[in-house]
Design an enzyme around this catalytic site. Structure first.
Site, PDB file in Angstrom:
ATOM      1  N   LYS A 131      31.492  54.494  29.905  1.00  0.00           N
ATOM      2  CA  LYS A 131      30.203  55.940  29.631  1.00  0.00           C
ATOM      3  C   LYS A 131      30.365  56.142  31.483  1.00  0.00           C
ATOM      4  O   LYS A 131      30.716  55.273  32.897  1.00  0.00           O
ATOM      5  CB  LYS A 131      29.203  54.921  29.522  1.00  0.00           C
TER       6      LYS A 131
ATOM      7  N   GLU B  49      28.582  59.952  33.842  1.00  0.00           N
ATOM      8  CA  GLU B  49      28.314  60.187  34.506  1.00  0.00           C
ATOM      9  C   GLU B  49      28.562  61.560  34.997  1.00  0.00           C
ATOM     10  O   GLU B  49      29.956  62.093  35.766  1.00  0.00           O
ATOM     11  CB  GLU B  49      27.109  60.682  35.629  1.00  0.00           C
TER      12      GLU B  49
ATOM     13  N   ASP C  98      30.112  50.812  32.588  1.00  0.00           N
ATOM     14  CA  ASP C  98      29.405  52.099  33.599  1.00  0.00           C
ATOM     15  C   ASP C  98      31.034  52.113  33.694  1.00  0.00           C
ATOM     16  O   ASP C  98      31.200  51.560  34.342  1.00  0.00           O
ATOM     17  CB  ASP C  98      28.561  51.690  33.871  1.00  0.00           C
TER      18      ASP C  98
ATOM     19  N   ASP D 125      25.568  50.457  35.279  1.00  0.00           N
ATOM     20  CA  ASP D 125      25.326  50.645  36.807  1.00  0.00           C
ATOM     21  C   ASP D 125      23.935  50.080  37.433  1.00  0.00           C
ATOM     22  O   ASP D 125      23.904  49.990  38.557  1.00  0.00           O
ATOM     23  CB  ASP D 125      26.222  51.266  37.632  1.00  0.00           C
ATOM     24  N   SER D 126      23.407  49.987  36.749  1.00  0.00           N
ATOM     25  CA  SER D 126      21.421  49.701  36.784  1.00  0.00           C
ATOM     26  C   SER D 126      21.547  48.803  37.205  1.00  0.00           C
ATOM     27  O   SER D 126      20.634  47.935  38.206  1.00  0.00           O
ATOM     28  CB  SER D 126      20.786  49.872  36.068  1.00  0.00           C
TER      29      SER D 126
ATOM     30  N   GLU E 203      19.446  60.845  29.287  1.00  0.00           N
ATOM     31  CA  GLU E 203      18.269  60.922  30.173  1.00  0.00           C
ATOM     32  C   GLU E 203      16.592  61.845  30.873  1.00  0.00           C
ATOM     33  O   GLU E 203      17.188  62.492  31.432  1.00  0.00           O
ATOM     34  CB  GLU E 203      19.224  59.917  31.585  1.00  0.00           C
TER      35      GLU E 203
HETATM   36  O1  KIV Z   1      23.238  52.034  34.103  1.00  0.00           O
HETATM   37  C1  KIV Z   1      22.112  51.708  33.253  1.00  0.00           C
HETATM   38  O2  KIV Z   1      21.780  51.384  32.837  1.00  0.00           O
HETATM   39  C2  KIV Z   1      22.389  53.614  32.179  1.00  0.00           C
HETATM   40  C3  KIV Z   1      21.067  52.797  31.369  1.00  0.00           C
HETATM   41  C4  KIV Z   1      20.304  53.486  32.122  1.00  0.00           C
HETATM   42  C5  KIV Z   1      21.175  54.728  31.092  1.00  0.00           C
HETATM   43  O3  KIV Z   1      23.156  53.875  32.570  1.00  0.00           O
END
Ligand code: KIV
Length: 272
Positions: A126, A128, A96, A53-54, A195
């Site tokens: 993934k 958080e 994510d 989600d970056s 992280e």
């Molecule tokens: O959103 C993302 O790209 C991430 C990575 C930085 C691990 O969670």
């Protein structure tokens, strides 16, 4: 007519990534958000691709990941999956779960995870958070979707953390992070992203878990590393956190190439 057919690529499964820990092989994970980059990254030899989600920051231009929606993640996941379908690599694909897609209720979380798989092409999701998400993770895993946990600096909690700050610095916070890591393993996570934590804590977490921790700003001892592809390629000359290594300076190369093109268009040198 050739009788030889090229064998289909066997992509790495989440089980293969877990086995890499046992075999002492490091996992090289990198983000991708579109089909072209996914194919390039895959064919270059990445073991795992993360549609992170970056993308809210590096693709959409927001100053946090918070505005990213489930629809956005499905859209980018599906684009990356199409890129992988045309490539010869073997990377595993994780997508994510964005802010708001898994926090409100377990049922919503399970449905969101299933959409990321069915429509977004994910092989794992993934999310958080620490021990407080153990029940959510258990239910997603029970629905047949592998989960990668994410602890330490969790960008979706930027307001709670008071900024993008290194986590687990004092011994109480380090113990808390270690407890979270164990709880996520216990809940059924297949791997963890850790992280921005001190390298020594990264070493201890890696040593204590059976699943592989994949680090970003968590030191050299993790079972793998993950970087945002734009950072690794040096797309933004102004952005360089301490833990990022730029393996190229594409921002500069793009400026040079586009500048040369514009000059030639204006002078009439292109097209010849
Ligand atoms: O959103 C993302 O790209 C991430 C990575 C930085 C691990 O969670």
């Amino acid at each position: 007519m050739s009788t030889q057919s090229s064998a289909p690529v066997r992509r790495l499964s989440i089980t293969d990534l877990r086995k890499m820990k046992g075999a002492g092989e490091k996992i090289a994970m990198v983000t991708a958000y579109d089909a072209t980059m996914a194919r390039l990254v895959d064919e270059a030899g990445a073991d795992a691709i993360l549609v992170g989600d970056s993308l809210g920051m590096v693709f959409q231009g927001h100053d946090s990941t918070l505005p990213v929606t489930l629809e956005h993640m499905i859209y980018h996941g599906a684009a990356v999956r199409r890129g992988l379908a045309r490539s010869q690599g073997r990377a595993h694909l994780t997508v994510d779960m964005p802010f708001g897609s898994y926090q409100a209720s377990i049922d919503e979380a399970v449905k969101a995870a299933m959409r990321l798989v069915a429509e977004g092409g994910a092989e794992a999701v993934k999310l958080e958070g620490g021990a407080e998400y153990a029940d959510v993770i258990q239910r997603i895993v029970r629905a047949g979707v592998p989960v990668i946990g994410h602890i330490g600096l969790t960008p979706q909690s930027v307001h709670k953390m008071g900024g993008y700050l290194v986590q687990g610095k004092d011994s109480e916070k380090a113990h808390h992070l270690l407890r979270d890591a164990r709880a996520l393993e216990e809940a059924g996570c297949s791997a963890l992203v850790i992280e921005c934590i001190p390298a020594e804590l990264g070493r201890v977490v890696t040593h204590q878990l059976r699943i592989p921790p994949i680090g970003i700003g968590a030191g050299p001892h993790c079972d793998g590393q993950v970087l945002v592809v734009n950072d690794l390629l040096g797309m933004d000359g102004a952005f360089k956190p301490k833990f990022v290594k730029r393996y190229a300076q594409l921002g500069g190369s793009i400026a040079e190439a586009v500048g040369a093109y514009a000059t030639e268009v204006r002078s009439g040198a292109f097209p010849a």
